[in-house]
Design a protein around this motif. Structure first.
Motif, PDB file in Angstrom:
ATOM      1  N   ASP A  67       0.835  -1.211   0.000  1.00  0.00           N
ATOM      2  CA  ASP A  67       0.000   0.000   0.000  1.00  0.00           C
ATOM      3  C   ASP A  67       0.863   1.251   0.000  1.00  0.00           C
ATOM      4  OD1 ASP A  67      -2.225  -1.654   0.089  1.00  0.00           O
ATOM      5  OD2 ASP A  67      -2.555  -1.373   2.247  1.00  0.00           O
ATOM      6  N   TRP A  68       1.905   1.280   0.843  1.00  0.00           N
ATOM      7  CA  TRP A  68       2.782   2.435   0.942  1.00  0.00           C
ATOM      8  C   TRP A  68       3.494   2.703  -0.381  1.00  0.00           C
ATOM      9  CZ3 TRP A  68       8.179   2.981   0.718  1.00  0.00           C
ATOM     10  CH2 TRP A  68       8.669   4.230   1.114  1.00  0.00           C
ATOM     11  N   LEU A  69       3.945   1.640  -1.038  1.00  0.00           N
ATOM     12  CA  LEU A  69       4.668   1.805  -2.303  1.00  0.00           C
ATOM     13  C   LEU A  69       3.787   2.316  -3.432  1.00  0.00           C
ATOM     14  CD1 LEU A  69       6.976  -1.325  -2.308  1.00  0.00           C
ATOM     15  CD2 LEU A  69       7.676   1.066  -2.158  1.00  0.00           C
ATOM     16  N   HIS A  70       2.494   2.104  -3.327  1.00  0.00           N
ATOM     17  CA  HIS A  70       1.594   2.544  -4.383  1.00  0.00           C
ATOM     18  C   HIS A  70       0.993   3.922  -4.138  1.00  0.00           C
ATOM     19  CE1 HIS A  70       1.955  -1.727  -5.421  1.00  0.00           C
ATOM     20  NE2 HIS A  70       1.831  -1.270  -6.645  1.00  0.00           N
ATOM     21  N   LYS A  71       1.379   4.551  -3.028  1.00  0.00           N
ATOM     22  CA  LYS A  71       0.967   5.929  -2.769  1.00  0.00           C
ATOM     23  C   LYS A  71       2.061   6.848  -3.288  1.00  0.00           C
ATOM     24  CE  LYS A  71      -1.663   5.033   1.401  1.00  0.00           C
ATOM     25  NZ  LYS A  71      -1.740   5.214   2.854  1.00  0.00           N
ATOM     26  N   PRO A  72       1.725   7.726  -4.220  1.00  0.00           N
ATOM     27  CA  PRO A  72       2.766   8.621  -4.732  1.00  0.00           C
ATOM     28  C   PRO A  72       3.274   9.563  -3.640  1.00  0.00           C
ATOM     29  CG  PRO A  72       0.622   9.082  -5.755  1.00  0.00           C
ATOM     30  CD  PRO A  72       0.437   7.933  -4.824  1.00  0.00           C
ATOM     31  N   ALA A  74       6.279  11.482  -4.340  1.00  0.00           N
ATOM     32  CA  ALA A  74       7.041  12.495  -5.061  1.00  0.00           C
ATOM     33  C   ALA A  74       6.641  12.382  -6.522  1.00  0.00           C
ATOM     34  CB  ALA A  74       8.529  12.272  -4.860  1.00  0.00           C
ATOM     35  N   GLY A  75       7.477  12.855  -7.403  1.00  0.00           N
ATOM     36  CA  GLY A  75       7.197  12.734  -8.829  1.00  0.00           C
ATOM     37  C   GLY A  75       7.197  11.289  -9.283  1.00  0.00           C
ATOM     38  N   ARG A  76       6.715  11.070 -10.470  1.00  0.00           N
ATOM     39  CA  ARG A  76       6.589   9.717 -11.016  1.00  0.00           C
ATOM     40  C   ARG A  76       7.931   8.990 -11.073  1.00  0.00           C
ATOM     41  NH1 ARG A  76       5.397   7.735 -16.933  1.00  0.00           N
ATOM     42  NH2 ARG A  76       4.635   5.664 -16.450  1.00  0.00           N
ATOM     43  N   PHE A  77       8.961   9.685 -11.538  1.00  0.00           N
ATOM     44  CA  PHE A  77      10.286   9.061 -11.638  1.00  0.00           C
ATOM     45  C   PHE A  77      10.786   8.593 -10.267  1.00  0.00           C
ATOM     46  CE2 PHE A  77      14.962   9.497 -11.475  1.00  0.00           C
ATOM     47  CZ  PHE A  77      15.293   8.504 -12.383  1.00  0.00           C
ATOM     48  N   ARG A  78      10.689   9.458  -9.271  1.00  0.00           N
ATOM     49  CA  ARG A  78      11.167   9.095  -7.932  1.00  0.00           C
ATOM     50  C   ARG A  78      10.362   7.944  -7.342  1.00  0.00           C
ATOM     51  NH1 ARG A  78      13.573  14.293  -4.729  1.00  0.00           N
ATOM     52  NH2 ARG A  78      14.689  15.172  -6.495  1.00  0.00           N
ATOM     53  N   CYS A  79       9.067   7.945  -7.569  1.00  0.00           N
ATOM     54  CA  CYS A  79       8.237   6.828  -7.086  1.00  0.00           C
ATOM     55  C   CYS A  79       8.676   5.516  -7.718  1.00  0.00           C
ATOM     56  CB  CYS A  79       6.764   7.081  -7.389  1.00  0.00           C
ATOM     57  SG  CYS A  79       5.998   8.298  -6.320  1.00  0.00           S
ATOM     58  N   GLN A  80       8.971   5.547  -9.008  1.00  0.00           N
ATOM     59  CA  GLN A  80       9.409   4.336  -9.686  1.00  0.00           C
ATOM     60  C   GLN A  80      10.759   3.857  -9.169  1.00  0.00           C
ATOM     61  OE1 GLN A  80       9.071   5.715 -13.742  1.00  0.00           O
ATOM     62  NE2 GLN A  80       7.105   4.678 -14.009  1.00  0.00           N
ATOM     63  N   VAL A  81      11.649   4.784  -8.849  1.00  0.00           N
ATOM     64  CA  VAL A  81      12.948   4.406  -8.296  1.00  0.00           C
ATOM     65  C   VAL A  81      12.763   3.747  -6.932  1.00  0.00           C
ATOM     66  CG1 VAL A  81      15.149   5.276  -7.398  1.00  0.00           C
ATOM     67  CG2 VAL A  81      14.274   6.113  -9.589  1.00  0.00           C
ATOM     68  N   CYS A  84      11.344   0.310  -7.420  1.00  0.00           N
ATOM     69  CA  CYS A  84      12.406  -0.570  -7.918  1.00  0.00           C
ATOM     70  C   CYS A  84      13.343  -0.975  -6.783  1.00  0.00           C
ATOM     71  CB  CYS A  84      13.179   0.138  -9.028  1.00  0.00           C
ATOM     72  SG  CYS A  84      14.535  -0.820  -9.719  1.00  0.00           S
ATOM     73  N   ARG A  85      13.640  -0.032  -5.932  1.00  0.00           N
ATOM     74  CA  ARG A  85      14.546  -0.294  -4.822  1.00  0.00           C
ATOM     75  C   ARG A  85      13.973  -1.312  -3.853  1.00  0.00           C
ATOM     76  NH1 ARG A  85      17.866   4.586  -2.218  1.00  0.00           N
ATOM     77  NH2 ARG A  85      19.350   3.329  -1.099  1.00  0.00           N
ATOM     78  N   TYR A  86      12.702  -1.184  -3.527  1.00  0.00           N
ATOM     79  CA  TYR A  86      12.090  -2.148  -2.608  1.00  0.00           C
ATOM     80  C   TYR A  86      11.909  -3.514  -3.258  1.00  0.00           C
ATOM     81  CZ  TYR A  86      11.514   0.793   1.410  1.00  0.00           C
ATOM     82  OH  TYR A  86      11.780   1.558   2.517  1.00  0.00           O
ATOM     83  N   ALA A  87      11.550  -3.557  -4.531  1.00  0.00           N
ATOM     84  CA  ALA A  87      11.442  -4.843  -5.224  1.00  0.00           C
ATOM     85  C   ALA A  87      12.803  -5.544  -5.241  1.00  0.00           C
ATOM     86  CB  ALA A  87      10.928  -4.636  -6.647  1.00  0.00           C
ATOM     87  N   THR A  88      13.853  -4.771  -5.472  1.00  0.00           N
ATOM     88  CA  THR A  88      15.205  -5.325  -5.494  1.00  0.00           C
ATOM     89  C   THR A  88      15.622  -5.792  -4.107  1.00  0.00           C
ATOM     90  OG1 THR A  88      15.723  -3.847  -7.331  1.00  0.00           O
ATOM     91  CG2 THR A  88      17.575  -4.869  -6.212  1.00  0.00           C
TER      92      THR A  88
END
Length: 145
Positions: A67-72, A74-81, A84-88
């Motif tokens: 749930d936390w990871l899917h709440k934006p 910051a900007g889209r790019f930072r959210c994706q980073v 990615c970091r948590y998935a990794t």
């Protein structure tokens, strides 16, 4: 989906006779939430990774983390980073857990953190959009150093 992770508690529930303690810390029963969120080994990795992120994630289980990871935040790019970091992180913890089972060795958490940073950097470099603001590029370099 989170309940399908083949942790020791799940294997015991289906009738396999396995030791239930977490191999990473040796202190608690290995559940999905413990192994990937609550374990002291994982917490050390997370603290090191979050040091430069300027985020204070507060979650105690995999559902809350999702749930936390899917709440934006910051900007889209930072959210994706961050995603990615948590998935990794989760992937590398699972690999470390399996390595511990099959080879009987555990890496120091700093080695895992360095591997995560390298993996994230390589992944982001491969998919980075052409129009990323310079401040976001600087932020990315800062959090991966």
């Amino acid at each position: 989906m989170w309940g399908r992770v083949q942790t020791k508690d799940r294997l015991r529930r289906i009738g396999l006779q396995v030791e239930s303690n977490c191999l990473m810390c040796g202190l608690h029963t290995e559940t999905g939430d413990h192994l990937l969120i609550q374990c002291t080994y994982v917490k050390r990795c997370s603290q090191e990774l979050n040091r430069n992120l300027q985020l204070l994630p507060q979650f105690t289980n995999l559902g809350n983390m999702s749930d936390w990871l899917h709440k934006p935040t910051a900007g889209r790019f930072r959210c994706q980073v961050v995603q990615c970091r948590y998935a990794t992180l989760l992937y590398n913890i699972w690999i470390q857990r399996n390595t511990t089972i099959w080879q009987g060795s555990i890496k120091h958490y700093n080695s895992v953190v360095m591997q995560i940073k390298t993996d994230v950097w390589m992944r982001i470099q491969g998919i980075m959009p052409k129009k990323v603001q310079e401040r976001d590029k600087d932020w990315l370099r800062q959090i991966l150093m």
